[in-house]
Design an enzyme around this catalytic site. Structure first.
Site, PDB file in Angstrom:
ATOM      1  N   GLU A  13      42.048  40.365  28.468  1.00  0.00           N
ATOM      2  CA  GLU A  13      42.563  39.525  29.487  1.00  0.00           C
ATOM      3  C   GLU A  13      43.062  40.578  30.680  1.00  0.00           C
ATOM      4  OE1 GLU A  13      45.301  36.596  28.369  1.00  0.00           O
ATOM      5  OE2 GLU A  13      45.769  36.073  30.460  1.00  0.00           O
ATOM      6  N   TYR A  33      46.897  38.526  46.262  1.00  0.00           N
ATOM      7  CA  TYR A  33      45.792  39.191  45.696  1.00  0.00           C
ATOM      8  C   TYR A  33      45.454  40.498  46.316  1.00  0.00           C
ATOM      9  CZ  TYR A  33      45.542  34.671  43.221  1.00  0.00           C
ATOM     10  OH  TYR A  33      46.014  33.482  42.231  1.00  0.00           O
ATOM     11  N   PRO A  36      36.569  31.999  38.549  1.00  0.00           N
ATOM     12  CA  PRO A  36      36.625  30.987  39.677  1.00  0.00           C
ATOM     13  C   PRO A  36      37.753  31.616  40.834  1.00  0.00           C
ATOM     14  CG  PRO A  36      37.812  29.907  38.040  1.00  0.00           C
ATOM     15  CD  PRO A  36      36.961  31.048  37.415  1.00  0.00           C
ATOM     16  N   ASN A  37      36.866  31.332  42.040  1.00  0.00           N
ATOM     17  CA  ASN A  37      37.630  31.859  43.272  1.00  0.00           C
ATOM     18  C   ASN A  37      37.938  33.300  43.625  1.00  0.00           C
ATOM     19  OD1 ASN A  37      38.145  29.154  44.351  1.00  0.00           O
ATOM     20  ND2 ASN A  37      39.808  29.040  42.397  1.00  0.00           N
ATOM     21  N   ASN A  81      38.733  38.343  33.986  1.00  0.00           N
ATOM     22  CA  ASN A  81      39.792  37.740  34.735  1.00  0.00           C
ATOM     23  C   ASN A  81      39.188  36.306  34.772  1.00  0.00           C
ATOM     24  OD1 ASN A  81      41.441  36.408  36.485  1.00  0.00           O
ATOM     25  ND2 ASN A  81      41.492  38.161  37.924  1.00  0.00           N
ATOM     26  N   ASP A 107      37.522  29.775  22.975  1.00  0.00           N
ATOM     27  CA  ASP A 107      36.255  29.492  21.767  1.00  0.00           C
ATOM     28  C   ASP A 107      35.142  30.366  21.755  1.00  0.00           C
ATOM     29  OD1 ASP A 107      37.890  27.712  20.518  1.00  0.00           O
ATOM     30  OD2 ASP A 107      36.507  26.025  21.015  1.00  0.00           O
ATOM     31  N   ARG A 135      41.123  35.334  50.172  1.00  0.00           N
ATOM     32  CA  ARG A 135      42.070  34.456  49.644  1.00  0.00           C
ATOM     33  C   ARG A 135      43.602  34.989  49.331  1.00  0.00           C
ATOM     34  NH1 ARG A 135      41.818  33.776  43.023  1.00  0.00           N
ATOM     35  NH2 ARG A 135      43.119  31.881  42.857  1.00  0.00           N
ATOM     36  N   ALA A 182      41.964  30.686  37.104  1.00  0.00           N
ATOM     37  CA  ALA A 182      42.794  29.289  36.783  1.00  0.00           C
ATOM     38  C   ALA A 182      42.365  29.035  35.389  1.00  0.00           C
ATOM     39  CB  ALA A 182      42.879  28.239  37.845  1.00  0.00           C
ATOM     40  N   ARG A 217      55.014  33.731  38.298  1.00  0.00           N
ATOM     41  CA  ARG A 217      54.729  32.644  39.516  1.00  0.00           C
ATOM     42  C   ARG A 217      54.881  31.373  38.611  1.00  0.00           C
ATOM     43  NH1 ARG A 217      48.739  34.088  41.120  1.00  0.00           N
ATOM     44  NH2 ARG A 217      49.298  32.441  42.697  1.00  0.00           N
ATOM     45  N   ARG A 220      51.311  28.820  35.216  1.00  0.00           N
ATOM     46  CA  ARG A 220      50.300  30.221  34.902  1.00  0.00           C
ATOM     47  C   ARG A 220      51.054  31.010  33.868  1.00  0.00           C
ATOM     48  NH1 ARG A 220      47.210  30.174  40.017  1.00  0.00           N
ATOM     49  NH2 ARG A 220      48.450  29.373  41.620  1.00  0.00           N
ATOM     50  N   HIS A 233      45.031  40.081  34.874  1.00  0.00           N
ATOM     51  CA  HIS A 233      45.150  39.396  36.028  1.00  0.00           C
ATOM     52  C   HIS A 233      45.760  40.457  37.233  1.00  0.00           C
ATOM     53  CE1 HIS A 233      44.753  35.868  34.017  1.00  0.00           C
ATOM     54  NE2 HIS A 233      45.344  36.387  32.931  1.00  0.00           N
ATOM     55  N   SER A 264      47.532  39.406  39.880  1.00  0.00           N
ATOM     56  CA  SER A 264      49.013  38.864  39.958  1.00  0.00           C
ATOM     57  C   SER A 264      49.853  38.886  38.740  1.00  0.00           C
ATOM     58  CB  SER A 264      49.011  37.677  40.713  1.00  0.00           C
ATOM     59  OG  SER A 264      48.630  36.648  39.911  1.00  0.00           O
ATOM     60  N   HIS A 304      44.483  29.265  32.137  1.00  0.00           N
ATOM     61  CA  HIS A 304      45.630  28.304  31.942  1.00  0.00           C
ATOM     62  C   HIS A 304      45.350  27.219  30.758  1.00  0.00           C
ATOM     63  CE1 HIS A 304      47.441  31.387  34.441  1.00  0.00           C
ATOM     64  NE2 HIS A 304      46.838  30.919  35.316  1.00  0.00           N
TER      65      HIS A 304
END
Ligand code: DQA
Length: 145
Positions: free
Chosen positions: A99, A24, A11-12, A75, A88, A19, A78, A108, A112, A101, A103, A81
């Protein structure tokens, strides 16, 4: 034979470049994907990029990756978290998932600092911008994961 890698963005992340550029960066998602695809040539690997703002669509994409890809760079935005459903899904598929990210999530807000997907991923790479994706690519292509 080169590996086939899925870069999955949550998302985002479609708003990259617009953004919060202070956090970012100015690169768009398209540029990010092109950079990863170009780097993949070094390893003789091929890369597909997918983005969704929807948890269920990300779960479907992880399921569909089985038998098609050799690994996933993920990625989860959010969802990282708090999404036990994504955790799963990662645990269910028999594929290495890294995984990533842009940032540094550990530098942060406290919410996060926790990643519920970290325990089921082969590694967590955070805080290097697009470099997080490139490091994940190297990990998937150079090591027996
Ligand atoms: C992010 C970090 C997350 O905390 C945030 O919700 C994102 C992006 C990153 O790439 O730095 O959407 O995953």
């Amino acid at each position: 034979m080169g590996k086939h890698i899925l870069v999955l963005n949550g998302p985002n992340l479609n708003l990259l470049g617009i953004r919060e550029p202070g956090i970012y960066g100015n690169d768009t998602l398209e540029t990010l994907c092109e950079t990863v695809k170009k780097e993949a040539e070094i390893y003789g690997a091929t890369v597909d990029c997918l983005q969704s703002n929807h948890e269920g669509a990300l779960i479907d994409a992880l399921h569909a990756a089985m038998g098609v890809y050799d690994g996933v760079i993920f990625n989860a935005g959010a969802y990282t978290h708090y999404s036990y459903a994504l955790r799963d899904a990662i645990a269910a598929i028999r594929l290495p998932v890294v995984e990533v990210h842009l940032s540094d999530i550990h530098a942060r807000e406290p919410f996060r600092h926790v990643s519920v997907i970290e325990p089921v991923c082969v590694a967590q790479i955070s805080g290097l911008g697009v470099g997080s994706y490139l490091k994940a690519l190297a990990l998937l292509c150079e090591e027996e994961v």
